[in-house]
Write an enzyme that holds these catalytic residues in place. Structure first.
Site, short mmCIF file in Angstrom:
data_model
loop_
_atom_site.label_atom_id
_atom_site.label_comp_id
_atom_site.label_asym_id
_atom_site.label_seq_id
_atom_site.Cartn_x
_atom_site.Cartn_y
_atom_site.Cartn_z
N PHE A 80 0.87 -1.18 0.00
CA PHE A 80 0.00 0.00 0.00
C PHE A 80 0.90 1.23 0.00
O PHE A 80 1.60 1.49 0.98
CB PHE A 80 -0.86 -0.07 1.27
CG PHE A 80 -1.77 1.10 1.54
CD1 PHE A 80 -2.99 1.24 0.88
CD2 PHE A 80 -1.43 2.05 2.49
CE1 PHE A 80 -3.84 2.30 1.16
CE2 PHE A 80 -2.28 3.12 2.78
CZ PHE A 80 -3.48 3.23 2.11
N GLY A 81 0.91 1.96 -1.09
CA GLY A 81 1.86 3.07 -1.23
C GLY A 81 1.20 4.43 -1.11
O GLY A 81 0.79 5.03 -2.11
N LEU A 82 1.11 4.90 0.11
CA LEU A 82 0.54 6.23 0.34
C LEU A 82 1.65 7.21 0.76
O LEU A 82 1.83 8.26 0.14
CB LEU A 82 -0.54 6.16 1.43
CG LEU A 82 -1.18 7.48 1.84
CD1 LEU A 82 -1.95 8.11 0.68
CD2 LEU A 82 -2.13 7.28 3.03
N PRO B 222 8.33 10.61 0.91
CA PRO B 222 9.41 11.21 1.71
C PRO B 222 9.00 12.58 2.26
O PRO B 222 9.41 12.95 3.35
CB PRO B 222 10.57 11.34 0.70
CG PRO B 222 10.29 10.32 -0.34
CD PRO B 222 8.80 10.22 -0.44
N ILE C 242 11.51 -5.89 34.13
CA ILE C 242 11.39 -7.13 34.92
C ILE C 242 12.49 -8.12 34.53
O ILE C 242 13.02 -8.85 35.37
CB ILE C 242 9.97 -7.75 34.72
CG1 ILE C 242 8.94 -6.90 35.46
CG2 ILE C 242 9.92 -9.19 35.18
CD1 ILE C 242 7.49 -7.29 35.21
N GLU D 285 0.19 4.02 10.33
CA GLU D 285 -1.27 4.09 10.09
C GLU D 285 -1.94 5.15 10.98
O GLU D 285 -2.98 4.91 11.58
CB GLU D 285 -1.91 2.71 10.26
CG GLU D 285 -1.36 1.75 9.21
CD GLU D 285 -2.14 0.47 9.05
OE1 GLU D 285 -3.37 0.51 9.12
OE2 GLU D 285 -1.49 -0.55 8.82
C1 LIG Z 1 8.06 0.38 9.52
C2 LIG Z 1 7.10 1.27 8.80
C3 LIG Z 1 6.18 0.72 7.91
C4 LIG Z 1 5.32 1.55 7.19
N1 LIG Z 1 4.49 0.99 6.23
C5 LIG Z 1 3.79 1.83 5.41
C6 LIG Z 1 3.06 1.30 4.30
O1 LIG Z 1 3.02 0.08 4.06
N2 LIG Z 1 2.42 2.17 3.48
C7 LIG Z 1 2.42 3.52 3.70
O2 LIG Z 1 1.84 4.25 2.91
N3 LIG Z 1 3.11 4.06 4.75
C8 LIG Z 1 3.78 3.24 5.61
N4 LIG Z 1 4.48 3.77 6.65
C9 LIG Z 1 4.48 5.21 6.86
C10 LIG Z 1 3.71 5.66 8.11
O3 LIG Z 1 2.34 5.48 7.94
C11 LIG Z 1 4.12 7.11 8.35
O4 LIG Z 1 5.46 7.10 8.82
C12 LIG Z 1 3.22 7.82 9.33
O5 LIG Z 1 1.95 8.01 8.77
C13 LIG Z 1 3.79 9.19 9.75
O6 LIG Z 1 4.17 9.93 8.64
P1 LIG Z 1 5.64 10.60 8.60
O7 LIG Z 1 6.61 9.54 8.94
O8 LIG Z 1 5.79 11.30 7.33
O9 LIG Z 1 5.62 11.64 9.79
P2 LIG Z 1 5.16 13.17 9.67
O10 LIG Z 1 3.83 13.23 9.02
O11 LIG Z 1 6.27 13.95 9.08
O12 LIG Z 1 5.01 13.57 11.21
C14 LIG Z 1 6.13 13.94 12.01
C15 LIG Z 1 5.61 14.29 13.41
O13 LIG Z 1 4.76 15.43 13.34
C16 LIG Z 1 3.50 15.13 13.95
N5 LIG Z 1 2.45 15.81 13.22
C17 LIG Z 1 2.26 15.82 11.87
N6 LIG Z 1 1.19 16.56 11.56
C18 LIG Z 1 0.67 16.99 12.73
C19 LIG Z 1 -0.45 17.81 13.09
N7 LIG Z 1 -1.28 18.27 12.15
N8 LIG Z 1 -0.68 18.08 14.38
C20 LIG Z 1 0.15 17.58 15.34
N9 LIG Z 1 1.23 16.80 15.08
C21 LIG Z 1 1.48 16.53 13.80
C22 LIG Z 1 3.38 13.62 13.80
O14 LIG Z 1 2.43 13.09 14.73
C23 LIG Z 1 4.79 13.17 14.05
O15 LIG Z 1 5.03 13.13 15.44
C24 LIG Z 1 5.33 2.95 7.41
C25 LIG Z 1 6.22 3.49 8.33
C26 LIG Z 1 7.11 2.68 8.99
C27 LIG Z 1 8.10 3.32 9.93
#
Ligand SMILES: Cc1cc2nc3c(=O)[nH]c(=O)nc-3n(C[C@H](O)[C@H](O)[C@H](O)COP(=O)(O)OP(=O)(O)OC[C@H]3O[C@@H](n4cnc5c(N)ncnc54)[C@H](O)[C@@H]3O)c2cc1C
Length: 391
Positions: free
Chosen positions: A125-127, A130, A342, A368
């Protein structure tokens, strides 16, 4: 009126079958895969043979004819032993096969679902990109229609199940234009692995979930047939949000499994480890930790059961799913920390199961929907005014 949280016999049988499989076939070997950061093909093949990849899908497309609750029960039992295999199943089914089933055409279902349900292939699932995951509407990946093909350009980050030998297709969300209100029009595409212009990068090295497959994907003038549009043009964002709402219940079940796994491991250890001439399980400080861990896990389990029961009843469940993930990821984080405490020094060793749980717990507050984004959703569902968050 009857209120019961007792599992019906068929759910209980499934739960027991998966628990026995996890204990007998995953627990003895998963530590090695984890340390080598290696995808556990033999385990995934066995999960396919057990029918786990088809659990919530109907028999007519190769599924087991079960439901989403059954799927989550299986995830909980897997995560009780290991979260890497649990998330491999969760992403393949919850984020991969389910959207194809829900939004796909008959031809797309026929093409992809039988192999996905059998675990012979995996969907991704590619949402996320970077540039950001929380602001899912602000994608930079584009798709433009050229006669009967869509041409994709862009990059996706952190995509689970996208580069294994079984990875067959990625559902890719891309901007296909702009809506009347100026926002991005987003559509979803089924992009088969191996298409020219579709590059799957090397695996990330992760803090946890080390035996699962997570990669960056790049699209450079990647051409997919017009028929690979998933559902209706412009509905990709809504499809992604619906998929994630449901997926949050599944991640909650994984988190509860991890929280329970911490208790399982500790109950054995505190009966063996001695200090000052007594087993540490005799100390009240240790007993209180375990009592709190069990209470927290029980409460978190009820939140995902409740969200899943609303989903099965066809009722709105967005708020309950967000609450479940908040409660369950919190329980997982705290239990992993307490379990490591523990276990003492041994808990800090990578070879100890609770050390693995400690590393696996953190992502549950990120993937998610981060805990911050989930709190915004709950606040909005409570009728609070839009905050300055932008969500
Ligand atoms: C091991 C792993 C597997 C994954 N698998 C998938 C996958 O299969 N498909 C997919 O599409 N994605 C996947 N992801 C991506 C994952 O869903 C995202 O990392 C996640 O949604 C957060 O996005 P970001 O990393 O860009 O963080 P950012 O959106 O950059 O957020 C950075 C920080 O800012 C905070 N923040 C952002 N906006 C707000 C706001 N409006 N108010 C308050 N705080 C905010 C966030 O809570 C976080 O603490 C995966 C990630 C990992 C690490």
């Amino acid at each position: 009126m009857a209120v019961s949280t007792k599992l019906e016999p068929e759910y209980e049988e499934l739960r027991r079958t998966v628990a026995e499989f996890a204990r007998a076939e995953i627990a003895p070997v998963i530590g090695g895969y984890y340390e080598r950061e290696e995808f556990p093909y033999p385990i995934v093949t066995r999960m396919g043979e057990l029918g786990l990849f088809g659990l919530p899908l109907p028999e007519e497309v190769g599924g087991q004819g079960g439901d989403y609750f059954a799927f989550c029960l299986a995830l909980e039992e897997l995560a009780r032993v290991d979260s890497s295999v649990a998330v491999t199943l969760e992403a393949a089914v919850g984020l991969g096969a389910m959207p194809i089933w829900r939004f796909g055409s008959d031809a797309q279902k026929r093409e992809w679902l039988p192999d996905l349900c059998a675990g012979r292939s995996l969907a991704a699932f590619g949402l996320t990109e970077p540039g950001g995951g929380s602001d899912a509407g602000a994608l930079a990946t584009t798709a433009r229609l050229e006669s009967d093909e869509w041409v994709l350009n862009g990059t996706k980050a952190f995509i689970t199940n996208s580069g294994t030998e079984l990875s067959a297709v990625a559902i890719v969300m891309a901007v296909t234009g702009h809506r009347d209100d100026g926002r991005n029009e987003i559509s979803a595409f089924l992009v088969p692995t191996g298409l020219p212009g579709f590059t799957v990068s090397r695996k990330y090295s992760k803090v946890g979930w080390s035996a699962s497959d997570t990669r960056e994907l790049a699209f450079a003038d990647c051409r997919v047939p017009a028929g690979n549009l998933l559902g209706t043009r412009g509905k990709g964002y809504r499809q992604a949000l619906e998929t994630l709402d449901e997926g949050r219940i599944a991640v909650s079940a994984i988190a509860v499994g991890l929280a329970q796994g911490c208790i399982d491991e500790c109950l054995v250890y505190v009966g063996e480890r001695e200090t000052f001439g007594r087993r540490i399980g005799e100390y009240q400080a240790v007993q209180f930790k375990l009592a709190d861990m069990a209470t927290r896990t029980h409460a978190a389990r009820l939140t995902w059961y409740h969200a899943a029961s609303k989903l099965l009843a066809g009722e709105p469940f967005k708020k309950e799913a967000a609450m479940a993930k908040l409660a369950a990821s919190d329980a997982a984080m705290i239990n992993a920390r307490e379990a490591t405490q523990i276990f003492g020094g041994y808990g800090y060793m990578n070879e100890s199961p609770v050390g693995r749980f400690y590393r696996d717990a953190k992502i549950l507050e990120i993937g998610e929907g981060t805990s911050e984004v989930l709190r915004l959703l709950v606040a909005r569902e409570l009728g609070l005014p839009a905050s300055t968050s932008g969500v």
